[in-house]
Design an enzyme around this catalytic site. Sequence first.
Site, PDB file in Angstrom:
ATOM      1  N   GLN A  93       3.184  79.772  47.759  1.00 21.83           N
ATOM      2  CA  GLN A  93       3.311  79.005  46.512  1.00 21.83           C
ATOM      3  C   GLN A  93       3.074  77.515  46.721  1.00 21.83           C
ATOM      4  O   GLN A  93       3.282  76.722  45.807  1.00 21.83           O
ATOM      5  CB  GLN A  93       4.702  79.209  45.900  1.00 21.83           C
ATOM      6  N   HIS A 116      10.616  85.645  48.950  1.00 24.30           N
ATOM      7  CA  HIS A 116       9.862  86.752  48.364  1.00 24.30           C
ATOM      8  C   HIS A 116      10.048  87.966  49.291  1.00 24.30           C
ATOM      9  O   HIS A 116      10.194  87.796  50.500  1.00 24.30           O
ATOM     10  CB  HIS A 116       8.392  86.328  48.326  1.00 24.30           C
ATOM     11  N   LYS A 162      -3.989  83.171  45.240  1.00 23.04           N
ATOM     12  CA  LYS A 162      -3.150  82.227  44.497  1.00 23.04           C
ATOM     13  C   LYS A 162      -3.737  80.821  44.547  1.00 23.04           C
ATOM     14  O   LYS A 162      -3.099  79.864  44.114  1.00 23.04           O
ATOM     15  CB  LYS A 162      -1.731  82.222  45.064  1.00 23.04           C
ATOM     16  N   ASP A 201       6.245  80.464  54.774  1.00 24.61           N
ATOM     17  CA  ASP A 201       5.471  81.168  53.757  1.00 24.61           C
ATOM     18  C   ASP A 201       4.904  80.111  52.812  1.00 24.61           C
ATOM     19  O   ASP A 201       5.633  79.494  52.042  1.00 24.61           O
ATOM     20  CB  ASP A 201       6.395  82.142  53.021  1.00 24.61           C
ATOM     21  N   CYS A 211       9.706  90.065  42.822  1.00 23.99           N
ATOM     22  CA  CYS A 211       9.749  90.434  44.255  1.00 23.99           C
ATOM     23  C   CYS A 211      10.774  89.591  44.999  1.00 23.99           C
ATOM     24  O   CYS A 211      10.548  89.175  46.140  1.00 23.99           O
ATOM     25  CB  CYS A 211       8.381  90.297  44.913  1.00 23.99           C
TER      26      CYS A 211
HETATM   27  C1  LIG Z   1       6.478  83.080  47.911  1.00 22.51           C
HETATM   28  C2  LIG Z   1       5.573  84.248  48.028  1.00 22.51           C
HETATM   29  N1  LIG Z   1       5.437  84.877  49.200  1.00 22.51           N
HETATM   30  C3  LIG Z   1       4.622  85.927  49.362  1.00 22.51           C
HETATM   31  C4  LIG Z   1       3.895  86.423  48.314  1.00 22.51           C
HETATM   32  C5  LIG Z   1       3.041  87.626  48.551  1.00 22.51           C
HETATM   33  O1  LIG Z   1       1.710  87.397  48.285  1.00 22.51           O
HETATM   34  P1  LIG Z   1       0.671  88.589  48.342  1.00 22.51           P
HETATM   35  O2  LIG Z   1       1.149  89.617  47.384  1.00 22.51           O
HETATM   36  O3  LIG Z   1      -0.611  87.972  47.949  1.00 22.51           O
HETATM   37  O4  LIG Z   1       0.664  89.096  49.735  1.00 22.51           O
HETATM   38  C6  LIG Z   1       4.008  85.816  47.060  1.00 22.51           C
HETATM   39  C7  LIG Z   1       3.254  86.285  45.888  1.00 22.51           C
HETATM   40  O5  LIG Z   1       3.539  87.214  45.192  1.00 22.51           O
HETATM   41  C8  LIG Z   1       4.866  84.711  46.913  1.00 22.51           C
HETATM   42  O6  LIG Z   1       5.026  84.112  45.734  1.00 22.51           O
END
Ligand SMILES: Cc1ncc(COP(=O)(O)O)c(C=O)c1O
Lengths: 411, 145
Positions: free
Chosen positions: A202, A122, A225, A199, A366
Amino acid sequence: MSDSQEFRKDFPLLGQKMNGKPLVYLDNGATTQKPESVIQSMCGYYGGCNANPHRGAYALSVEATDIYENARVRVQRFIHAPAAREVIFTKNATEALNLAAYSYGMTNIGSGDEIVITIAEHHSNLVPWQQVAKAKGAVLKYIYLEADGNLSTDDIAAKITPKTKLVAVTQVSNVLGLVNPVREIAARAHAVGAVLVVDGSQSVAHMAVDVQELDADFFAFSGHKMLSPMGIGVLWGRAALLDAMPPFLTGGDMIEYVTEQHTDFAELPAKFEAGTQNVGGAAGLTAAIDYLEKIGFDRIGAIEKDLLDYALPQLRQLPFITLYGCDTTQNNKTGIITFNVKDVHPHDVATILDAEGVAVRAGHHCAQPLMQYLGVNATCRASFYFYNTREDVDRWIAALKKVREVMHLGA
Amino acid sequence: MGLEAIYTELIAEQSRNPENKHHLTAPTVVLKGRNPSCGDEISLELRVENDRIADAAFTGVGCAISQASTSMMIDLIKGKTVAEAKRLMALFFGMIKREITDDAVLEELDEAAALKNVANLPARVKCAVLSWHTLEDALQTEKEK
Ligand SMILES: Cc1ncc(COP(=O)(O)O)c(C=O)c1O
Ligand SMILES: [Zn+2]
């Protein structure tokens, strides 16, 4: 058969309609809905014990501090961290990963060093490392994929070398929905003396996570999430690393003593929590952990697997559907299904599904470098949670069959 | 919600086979437009001569609405003076924001008036206006030359 029905009554929003049709919410990868208990915990905090923690020597403030610090202990147990002071609250996973990048990365990575990430990251676990590499003259390297979407084992071995100072990898890709071999990557990273950032955005809501078993050095995730309110997230890190790192944000609440020209910083975790924190969010996160632990991840995983096993064969029957990341044979597929409809742009697909009451995500998720790597401009993504039902899948697939008709492309 | 009205055969047709989708031989300005949130991309090419848009074309990838809207815009502005193009631009933005609803006034937008109902799809408004915002920036770039 999925037994998600009993949970649905706990989620007020799931009873809503969208465009006049009962809502089918399949965008859980973006954010999950909130159960009544989480909503009540937030109301309870603001209605009953709101005060600035740490600052006031009065009962309400003490109560707010207790709620906040209790949340930290609950998170510690939830991810099986060795100590509560290693749990840093942030506003989301993005901020947590930036903390790791700016505080650890900018301090410990230098010119000619290598940072290794995967092509399936991401942007939140990619752009910060790109920034570190640019600022420090380091090299940013990518681990690429096998044809089935899994990380290439050969590439893991090839890219992580004695030059590698840091490896950052997502536990589950938000596009491909595949669980990565984090433990194996940790072993490789540690063998060359690199630090591993995971990370967990998910993964934490869908499977039991044990950061010690994963052998991670940092682990980041967002509350929203996993049933919690937006605005609360977590960075867990090993105490030895966090202790040696400079603060990320400075100001109130993170100090030991301030004079005109000098500041002694507070100990962990306060060192990394400058300013007034999201106590209401922490209360919500605690209620979310309560709710998840009551159901148990065995059951959550079983429901998501049932939905996946129910949906995938039906989708494969539709000649106009292309699936991404669905061919793994490693039993590591989560409830994220990324797809495209032949000759129809994902935005148009999402709009037509929206009219049928079905919420899916469309776009680059993203993960633009992954889209470029897969050779697609954008995709659609449906992502399940334990409150989804087989009826939701039926409604989604029925709506998919309408898409080409609306676009005048024939069946 | 007027979905069928929006995805008329016309839009589907325009996006599958847009006659304005190609490169110009001697463009005076080429400008990229992107919807970062969703991945629509266009590259607008204009040949401006004596304050008149002598020719226009585009290349790009994206949803039916963004691509059709670009093609329809090009049909409208080709041959027009820069001032006229800017007036049409204001009319289009007014239509999408539902500030201008009079069909008689909107008739000037010709085929592009078919995008009026996109105003009912807030999530897609940015797709419809992408080309017009790109035109706005392209004319500015041209002016500053
Ligand atoms: C794999 C992953 N990393 C990071 C994020 C970023 O999360 P957030 O926007 O809550 O900071 C997301 C969600 O959009 C994600 O799916
Ligand atoms: Zn679009």
